[in-house]
Write an enzyme that holds these catalytic residues in place. Structure first.
Site, short mmCIF file in Angstrom:
data_model
loop_
_atom_site.label_atom_id
_atom_site.label_comp_id
_atom_site.label_asym_id
_atom_site.label_seq_id
_atom_site.Cartn_x
_atom_site.Cartn_y
_atom_site.Cartn_z
CD GLU A 153 76.23 48.07 40.53
OE1 GLU A 153 75.39 48.04 41.45
OE2 GLU A 153 76.42 47.12 39.77
C1 LIG Z 1 78.80 52.22 30.82
C2 LIG Z 1 77.59 51.67 31.49
C3 LIG Z 1 77.64 50.39 32.05
C4 LIG Z 1 76.52 49.85 32.67
N1 LIG Z 1 76.55 48.55 33.13
C5 LIG Z 1 75.40 47.96 33.50
C6 LIG Z 1 75.34 46.56 33.78
O1 LIG Z 1 76.36 45.86 33.73
N2 LIG Z 1 74.14 45.99 34.07
C7 LIG Z 1 72.99 46.72 34.11
O2 LIG Z 1 71.94 46.16 34.36
N3 LIG Z 1 73.00 48.06 33.87
C8 LIG Z 1 74.17 48.69 33.57
N4 LIG Z 1 74.18 50.03 33.30
C9 LIG Z 1 72.96 50.79 33.43
C10 LIG Z 1 73.01 51.77 34.59
O3 LIG Z 1 72.93 51.09 35.81
C11 LIG Z 1 71.88 52.78 34.38
O4 LIG Z 1 72.27 53.60 33.29
C12 LIG Z 1 71.61 53.62 35.60
O5 LIG Z 1 71.08 52.83 36.64
C13 LIG Z 1 70.65 54.78 35.33
O6 LIG Z 1 69.53 54.35 34.61
P1 LIG Z 1 69.13 55.15 33.27
O7 LIG Z 1 70.35 55.24 32.41
O8 LIG Z 1 67.94 54.51 32.66
O9 LIG Z 1 68.79 56.59 33.74
P2 LIG Z 1 67.35 57.09 34.26
O10 LIG Z 1 66.82 56.15 35.26
O11 LIG Z 1 66.51 57.41 33.07
O12 LIG Z 1 67.77 58.42 34.99
C14 LIG Z 1 67.89 59.71 34.33
C15 LIG Z 1 68.09 60.77 35.41
O13 LIG Z 1 66.94 60.79 36.26
C16 LIG Z 1 67.32 60.63 37.62
N5 LIG Z 1 66.32 59.84 38.32
C17 LIG Z 1 65.69 58.72 37.90
N6 LIG Z 1 64.88 58.27 38.86
C18 LIG Z 1 64.98 59.11 39.91
C19 LIG Z 1 64.41 59.18 41.20
N7 LIG Z 1 63.57 58.25 41.66
N8 LIG Z 1 64.77 60.21 42.02
C20 LIG Z 1 65.64 61.15 41.61
N9 LIG Z 1 66.21 61.14 40.39
C21 LIG Z 1 65.90 60.12 39.56
C22 LIG Z 1 68.66 59.90 37.56
O14 LIG Z 1 69.43 60.15 38.73
C23 LIG Z 1 69.29 60.51 36.32
O15 LIG Z 1 69.93 61.70 36.64
C24 LIG Z 1 75.33 50.61 32.73
C25 LIG Z 1 75.29 51.90 32.18
C26 LIG Z 1 76.39 52.42 31.56
C27 LIG Z 1 76.28 53.79 30.94
#
Ligand SMILES: Cc1cc2nc3c(=O)[nH]c(=O)nc-3n(C[C@H](O)[C@H](O)[C@H](O)COP(=O)(O)OP(=O)(O)OC[C@H]3O[C@@H](n4cnc5c(N)ncnc54)[C@H](O)[C@@H]3O)c2cc1C
Length: 584
Positions: A424
């Site tokens: 989220e």
């Molecule tokens: C168990 C689980 C359940 C989930 N459920 C859902 C779901 O139901 N529906 C859905 O759509 N998604 C879901 N997600 C996805 C989740 O919302 C994302 O994993 C999350 O938003 C982060 O995206 P990412 O994993 O691609 O990380 P990334 O975006 O690759 O981020 C990696 C790191 O970079 C940082 N970062 C990225 N962009 C910025 C920025 N602009 N400024 C500062 N720091 C930044 C982040 O804070 C993080 O520390 C789920 C994930 C998990 C693990």
């Protein structure tokens, strides 16, 4: 709820008249029964067994199906939804407490209704009348669940990179693409799953302005509105993960056979805007999840500390006694309790703002509470979840070695909590939202109004005759915190003009600072209210005395962190940019 959140005022809002203290008390008792007697007992089993994928189908852990049936039979799935659609129509303020209990009892289970609520919200706010009629009644009752399909391998925090496609067809759209990490993307609890999916039409503009939102049912509804033909969406696998093992996190493939039938929500290209409205409520609930899992860890740590006998605590008569008598364990438990109470008060304040924004007849009150809710949302989400990782870790520590092995369940809470600052929107995304959209954009106006409101407590604390020592400690910590926060707001506005990166370096600290401070303000209010009730001979004296002590602990042990955040923000942000990324 009565003293800090004005339950009376909430119950006087149009549509919420039934939320009298008696009714609210009865609702909470019933929710506590479901949480304690139905959901909590299967929490550890769910962790050990996990949801399992086989041949494209997901099976939830033993007991999950029966628990779900009991949960929806009690009407809990639609706790805040309008009675028009079969919901209970509870205020968000009361629902916040219900959510805390069910997430506390079984976070992996509670994610399913949480996501359904998000999907209900998206359809309610922006769906056509036809979509509402077809899907809402069964989703509100819980007969069907909902999901949120945002994430793709290349599109996580940055949803502008979403690539899933939506081709216009006859009266519907054909959706194709891959979504990952979809919570309850497949399961065996209900006979249909309603996916809310972000995708692009072929001629959509690039970036966030070209994303649309679609309803994609797992089974396409027949003419009678019953689940019919299987749609073109498959659960390809589920993830192995650190915690919340009972909650299936699915990889979904849409359109392998030509396109999944989907129905547009609202207008084309406005999907992200719709999704954000709904995500704000989900963010509040994820913050409450952090609160709930911390409370669970606390209750378990206290009961373990009362039973585990080890050593002869200093200050006792040389007997071997339970570890709760060791001063260090007492401090740990109080640390958990005080922060949890502060988190709860801030989360409930946000829920109160949500009710006033939704229902207050005066447009000015609505506008004020809209701004307040928008300010508090990233704080509740980011701060409560970040703290939950630390607080559940203290819970492990109280258990010693028994906390690290799986038997007691203490480590499960720690593992489960770890996802909350990630999904989220990660803490960084919440923090960016707080400093950029909520503080800098309106030149600090909303946040300064809140700081002024907090300053108003000084005179009440100064004139408090019931417990002078506590009032002095609370007042000193609060006024120092407000002064620091105020200089941080000035710094943010100035730094943004010098180098736009500086506020983003500071963002996480700003978020933690405001969470800590607003929590401290609520704790001080709680202490004053408790003092008033004690002096009047009302209420449970043990509860009220404990409230004053936790508030004082918070002022003395937690509030001083604000000074540290302030120094790091003002003096140290530029240092982060001084080190070249090549050298990291
Ligand atoms: C168990 C689980 C359940 C989930 N459920 C859902 C779901 O139901 N529906 C859905 O759509 N998604 C879901 N997600 C996805 C989740 O919302 C994302 O994993 C999350 O938003 C982060 O995206 P990412 O994993 O691609 O990380 P990334 O975006 O690759 O981020 C990696 C790191 O970079 C940082 N970062 C990225 N962009 C910025 C920025 N602009 N400024 C500062 N720091 C930044 C982040 O804070 C993080 O520390 C789920 C994930 C998990 C693990």
């Amino acid at each position: 709820m009565e003293e800090l959140c004005g339950l009376d005022e909430i119950a006087s809002l149009p549509g919420l008249e039934e939320a009298t203290p008696d009714v609210v008390g009865a609702v909470l008792e019933e929710a506590a029964k479901v949480a304690g007697e139905v959901l909590a007992p299967i929490n550890q089993q769910g962790d050990v067994q996990g949801s399992v994928w086989s041949d494209g189908k997901v099976t939830t852990p033993d007991g999950w199906k029966d628990a779900y049936a009991t949960f929806i039979a009690g009407g809990w799935n639609g706790a805040v939804n309008e009675p028009e659609w079969g919901g209970m129509g509870l205020p968000w303020l009361v629902n916040a407490a219900v959510q805390e209990m069910i997430h506390s009892a079984n976070m992996a289970f509670a994610l399913c209704p949480m996501l359904t609520q998000g999907a209900i919200e998206a359809i309610t706010l922006n769906g056509s009348e036809e979509l509402k009629q077809r899907f809402l009644p069964k989703m509100v009752s819980g007969e069907w669940t909902g999901t949120m399909n945002l994430t793709e391998p290349q599109a996580g925090s940055d949803l502008s990179a979403v690539r899933s496609r939506a081709e216009r067809a006859d009266g519907h759209y054909l959706i194709s693409g891959q979504k990952i990490f979809i919570t309850y993307g497949d399961h065996d609890l209900t006979d249909n799953i309603i996916h809310l999916v972000l995708a692009r039409c072929p001629d959509a503009p690039p970036g966030v302005k070209g994303i649309s939102l679609f309803v994609v049912p797992k089974f396409i509804l027949d003419d009678n509105g019953a689940p019919g033909e299987l749609n073109d969406v498959q659960c390809v696998s589920i993830e192995h993960k650190l915690g919340i093992h009972g909650s299936p996190t699915a990889v979904l493939s849409f359109g392998d056979k030509g396109g999944a039938v989907g129905y547009l929500v609202g207008e084309e290209n406005r999907g992200l805007e719709y999704m954000f409205v709904m995500m704000n409520l989900e963010r509040l609930v994820v913050g409450i999840q952090g609160l709930g899992i911390s409370e669970r860890a606390y209750q378990q740590a206290v009961s373990y500390a009362r039973e585990r006998v080890q050593g002869q605590p200093v200050g006792t008569k040389g007997e071997r006694l339970p570890i709760i008598h060791h001063p260090n364990i007492r401090r740990k438990l109080l640390a958990m309790r005080a922060e949890i109470e502060a988190m709860r008060a801030v989360a409930f304040a946000a829920a109160r703002a949500s009710d006033l924004y939704d229902r207050h007849p005066d447009a000015a009150v609505q506008a004020f509470n809209k701004a307040r809710l928008e300010l508090l949302t990233p704080i509740v989400k980011g701060w409560c979840t970040e703290r939950s990782v630390e607080l559940t870790s203290i819970g492990v520590q109280v258990h010693g070695g028994m906390g690290y092995i799986e038997e007691t369940g203490a480590s499960q809470h720690f593992r489960d909590a770890r996802i909350t600052p990630i999904y989220e929107g990660t803490t960084a995304i919440q923090a960016n939202d707080l400093v950029g959209r909520k503080i800098i954009r309106d030149k600090g106006q909303t946040v300064r109004a809140l700081l002024d409101e907090m300053r108003g407590l000084e005179s009440a604390l100064a004139s408090n005759r019931d417990d002078q020592a506590s009032a002095a400690a609370l007042s000193a910590a609060l006024m120092a915190g407000i002064a620091d926060a105020s200089s941080v707001v000035d710094w943010l506005l100035d730094a943004a003009g010098r180098d736009q990166r500086l506020p983003l370096v500071a963002a996480n600290y700003v978020l933690l600072l405001f969470g800590t401070l607003i929590g401290g303000h609520e704790m001080a209010r709680a202490a004053l209210a408790a003092g008033r009730r004690l002096a009047a001979g009302e209420g449970d004296p043990a509860f009220l005395t404990a409230k004053i002590t936790t508030a004082r602990y918070y002022a003395e042990h937690v509030m001083p962190r604000i000074a540290g955040f302030t120094r790091a923000i003002i003096d140290g942000s530029a240092t982060v940019l001084a080190l070249d990324t090549e050298l990291l």
